[in-house]
Design a protein around this motif. Structure first.
Motif, PDB file in Angstrom:
ATOM      1  N   CYS A 125       0.810  -1.221   0.000  1.00 16.21           N
ATOM      2  CA  CYS A 125       0.000   0.000   0.000  1.00 16.21           C
ATOM      3  C   CYS A 125       0.844   1.273   0.000  1.00 16.21           C
ATOM      4  O   CYS A 125       0.405   2.329   0.468  1.00 16.21           O
ATOM      5  N   ASP A 126       2.046   1.204  -0.529  1.00 16.34           N
ATOM      6  CA  ASP A 126       2.900   2.377  -0.691  1.00 16.34           C
ATOM      7  C   ASP A 126       2.778   2.817  -2.157  1.00 16.34           C
ATOM      8  O   ASP A 126       3.626   2.521  -2.993  1.00 16.34           O
ATOM      9  N   TYR A 127       1.693   3.518  -2.453  1.00 10.79           N
ATOM     10  CA  TYR A 127       1.344   3.825  -3.828  1.00 10.79           C
ATOM     11  C   TYR A 127       2.291   4.821  -4.488  1.00 10.79           C
ATOM     12  O   TYR A 127       2.550   4.719  -5.689  1.00 10.79           O
ATOM     13  N   ASP A 128       2.825   5.763  -3.704  1.00  8.29           N
ATOM     14  CA  ASP A 128       3.772   6.724  -4.293  1.00  8.29           C
ATOM     15  C   ASP A 128       5.011   6.011  -4.825  1.00  8.29           C
ATOM     16  O   ASP A 128       5.469   6.285  -5.939  1.00  8.29           O
ATOM     17  N   ASN A 162      -8.626   4.330  -6.370  1.00  7.46           N
ATOM     18  CA  ASN A 162      -9.954   4.846  -6.744  1.00  7.46           C
ATOM     19  C   ASN A 162      -9.900   5.924  -7.823  1.00  7.46           C
ATOM     20  O   ASN A 162     -10.692   6.859  -7.811  1.00  7.46           O
ATOM     21  N   ASP A 163      -8.987   5.778  -8.754  1.00  7.68           N
ATOM     22  CA  ASP A 163      -8.901   6.703  -9.887  1.00  7.68           C
ATOM     23  C   ASP A 163      -9.621   6.051 -11.068  1.00  7.68           C
ATOM     24  O   ASP A 163      -8.999   5.486 -11.967  1.00  7.68           O
ATOM     25  N   LYS A 164     -10.954   6.141 -11.035  1.00  9.48           N
ATOM     26  CA  LYS A 164     -11.773   5.455 -12.031  1.00  9.48           C
ATOM     27  C   LYS A 164     -11.500   5.916 -13.466  1.00  9.48           C
ATOM     28  O   LYS A 164     -11.377   5.075 -14.363  1.00  9.48           O
ATOM     29  N   PRO A 165     -11.367   7.223 -13.736  1.00 16.64           N
ATOM     30  CA  PRO A 165     -11.094   7.638 -15.122  1.00 16.64           C
ATOM     31  C   PRO A 165      -9.787   7.038 -15.664  1.00 16.64           C
ATOM     32  O   PRO A 165      -9.756   6.568 -16.810  1.00 16.64           O
ATOM     33  N   ASP A 166      -8.729   7.045 -14.850  1.00 18.72           N
ATOM     34  CA  ASP A 166      -7.454   6.479 -15.302  1.00 18.72           C
ATOM     35  C   ASP A 166      -7.569   4.968 -15.466  1.00 18.72           C
ATOM     36  O   ASP A 166      -7.037   4.401 -16.425  1.00 18.72           O
ATOM     37  N   PHE A 167      -8.287   4.330 -14.547  1.00 18.47           N
ATOM     38  CA  PHE A 167      -8.486   2.884 -14.662  1.00 18.47           C
ATOM     39  C   PHE A 167      -9.199   2.546 -15.967  1.00 18.47           C
ATOM     40  O   PHE A 167      -8.777   1.641 -16.700  1.00 18.47           O
ATOM     41  N   MET A 168     -10.257   3.278 -16.290  1.00 13.10           N
ATOM     42  CA  MET A 168     -11.025   3.000 -17.512  1.00 13.10           C
ATOM     43  C   MET A 168     -10.167   3.255 -18.763  1.00 13.10           C
ATOM     44  O   MET A 168     -10.218   2.482 -19.722  1.00 13.10           O
TER      45      MET A 168
END
Length: 186
Positions: A125-128, A162-168
């Motif tokens: 969970c270290d996303y950076d 939770n970055d839905k636009p980037d995921f899509m």
């Protein structure tokens, strides 16, 4: 007679350069063979055997000051720790391998290791840091299948953050790459 000596020296230099090039290619082939052997053990869940072999290579390459050997061995030990689900250990070994790679400007492709490093950071969970090492992977990337893997990992990060636009966007890009290039999930 001076010309003959000069021609002899050039001939020896060419032979020696050829021998050095051949030795370098043989060394690269040996490391590729080593990596394939280790992957075979990892696929069979024989992680202790893989770890022993990688540790032996690391010890041997340290004695010989063989930086490529140290890089391959350290990266491989990271693979072993990742397989054993000791993610913090895997992260440290991958970081150590990357430092060896950068410090010695090795002629190798660290992309796969950097993708794995990003995955380990994501799982912690270290996303950076996960994003950072995906950017590093992309910087070194030379082949389309690795770009595909980078995009898959970017999509996972987008989903988990939770970055839905980037995921899509990434999902569509991955689907296109898959259909156009015949890629399957790694």
């Amino acid at each position: 007679s001076m010309i003959i000596v000069f021609m002899f020296a050039i001939g020896n230099s060419m032979i020696s350069n050829h021998a050095l090039a051949q030795a370098a290619m043989d060394k690269q082939d040996n490391y590729l063979s080593f990596s394939n052997t280790i992957n075979s053990y990892l696929n069979k869940h024989k992680t202790l055997t893989a770890q022993r072999l990688a540790s032996e290579l690391l010890d041997d390459s340290k004695k010989k000051k063989d930086y490529m050997g140290q890089y391959v061995a350290t990266k491989t030990l990271g693979d072993v720790q990742r397989e054993r689900r000791f993610y913090k250990n895997a992260i440290q070994l991958y970081l150590d391998a990357y430092v060896i790679y950068l410090k010695n400007q090795l002629d190798s492709d660290p992309t796969s290791m950097l993708i794995n490093l990003s995955m380990m950071y994501r799982q912690e969970c270290d996303y950076d840091e996960a994003f950072h090492y995906l950017n590093e992977a992309e910087r070194h990337c030379k082949i389309m299948s690795s770009i595909y893997r980078i995009n898959i990992e970017r999509a996972r990060l987008a989903f988990e953050t939770n970055d839905k636009p980037d995921f899509m966007r990434l999902y569509a890009k991955i689907s296109t790459m898959k259909s156009e290039n015949g890629f399957s999930y790694p």
